[in-house]
Design a protein around this motif. Sequence first.
Motif, mmCIF file in Angstrom:
data_model
loop_
_atom_site.group_PDB
_atom_site.id
_atom_site.type_symbol
_atom_site.label_atom_id
_atom_site.label_comp_id
_atom_site.label_asym_id
_atom_site.label_seq_id
_atom_site.Cartn_x
_atom_site.Cartn_y
_atom_site.Cartn_z
ATOM 1 N N LEU A 25 0.231 21.932 -1.128
ATOM 2 C CA LEU A 25 1.346 20.623 -0.973
ATOM 3 C C LEU A 25 0.160 19.393 -1.127
ATOM 4 N N ARG A 26 0.317 18.457 -1.590
ATOM 5 C CA ARG A 26 -0.162 16.937 -1.590
ATOM 6 C C ARG A 26 0.851 16.252 -1.785
ATOM 7 N N LEU A 27 0.671 15.322 -0.479
ATOM 8 C CA LEU A 27 1.405 14.432 0.201
ATOM 9 C C LEU A 27 0.542 12.602 -0.257
ATOM 10 N N SER A 28 1.946 11.985 -1.496
ATOM 11 C CA SER A 28 0.972 10.651 -1.130
ATOM 12 C C SER A 28 1.959 9.239 -0.716
ATOM 13 N N CYS A 29 1.770 8.555 -0.021
ATOM 14 C CA CYS A 29 2.236 7.771 0.350
ATOM 15 C C CYS A 29 2.200 6.247 -0.790
ATOM 16 N N ALA A 30 2.973 5.627 -1.500
ATOM 17 C CA ALA A 30 2.177 4.611 -1.920
ATOM 18 C C ALA A 30 2.808 2.884 -0.736
ATOM 19 N N ALA A 31 2.244 2.404 -0.722
ATOM 20 C CA ALA A 31 2.005 1.060 0.333
ATOM 21 C C ALA A 31 2.401 -0.343 -0.350
ATOM 22 N N SER A 32 3.389 -1.670 0.453
ATOM 23 C CA SER A 32 2.950 -2.748 -0.731
ATOM 24 C C SER A 32 3.738 -3.572 1.108
ATOM 25 N N GLY A 33 3.615 -5.008 0.500
ATOM 26 C CA GLY A 33 4.180 -5.706 1.534
ATOM 27 C C GLY A 33 2.894 -6.285 2.320
ATOM 28 N N PHE A 34 1.555 -5.822 2.202
ATOM 29 C CA PHE A 34 0.517 -6.053 3.215
ATOM 30 C C PHE A 34 -0.730 -5.333 2.401
ATOM 31 N N THR A 35 -1.829 -6.359 2.813
ATOM 32 C CA THR A 35 -3.394 -6.047 2.862
ATOM 33 C C THR A 35 -3.535 -4.630 3.026
ATOM 34 N N PHE A 36 -3.554 -4.072 2.418
ATOM 35 C CA PHE A 36 -3.428 -2.495 2.847
ATOM 36 C C PHE A 36 -4.742 -2.148 3.240
ATOM 37 N N ILE A 37 -6.241 -2.943 2.548
ATOM 38 C CA ILE A 37 -7.038 -2.786 2.578
ATOM 39 C C ILE A 37 -7.910 -2.765 4.992
ATOM 40 N N LEU A 38 -6.838 -3.720 5.084
ATOM 41 C CA LEU A 38 -7.076 -4.067 6.653
ATOM 42 C C LEU A 38 -7.096 -3.524 7.405
ATOM 43 N N TYR A 39 -6.038 -2.373 7.222
ATOM 44 C CA TYR A 39 -5.075 -1.264 8.016
ATOM 45 C C TYR A 39 -5.728 0.399 8.368
ATOM 46 N N ASN A 40 -5.740 0.528 9.244
ATOM 47 C CA ASN A 40 -5.631 2.587 9.275
ATOM 48 C C ASN A 40 -4.130 2.144 9.389
ATOM 49 N N MET A 41 -4.038 3.761 8.259
ATOM 50 C CA MET A 41 -2.836 4.390 7.893
ATOM 51 C C MET A 41 -2.995 6.258 8.689
ATOM 52 N N ASP A 42 -1.487 6.472 8.948
ATOM 53 C CA ASP A 42 -1.738 7.454 9.300
ATOM 54 C C ASP A 42 -0.417 8.904 8.431
#
Length: 115
Positions: free
Chosen positions: A17-34
């Motif tokens: 399976l492939r999961l996706s997460c679409a993020a918004s409302g913050f500067t995505f490139i600045l933060y680690n994601m988990d």
Amino acid sequence: VQAVESGGGLVQAGGSLRLSCAASGFTFILYNMDWYRQAPGKERELVATVSSGGGSTNYADSVKGRFTISRDNAKNTMSLQMNSLKPEDTAVYYCHVRRLGVDYWGQGTQVTVSS
């Protein structure tokens, strides 16, 4: 801050399976994601982390060699490719970011692996 997961479902053991997460409302490139997951009756656990630039990743021992985390900073998205799935991978999977000391979570997506 908003994170929306998609891609969960029911799969047989050994499948993918492939999961996706679409993020918004913050500067995505600045933060680690988990990616985290929570199985019934168990605590939420960290599955994988990707650094802000995408060049560094870390995995829980239980998923090493089977899961791959990645991100696309141009699209503000993160993915989790899950291969060789096992029944013990059954859980709700959550997208997570810690921003300015505050934890933000998506609503979760259910992954069920049948034996």
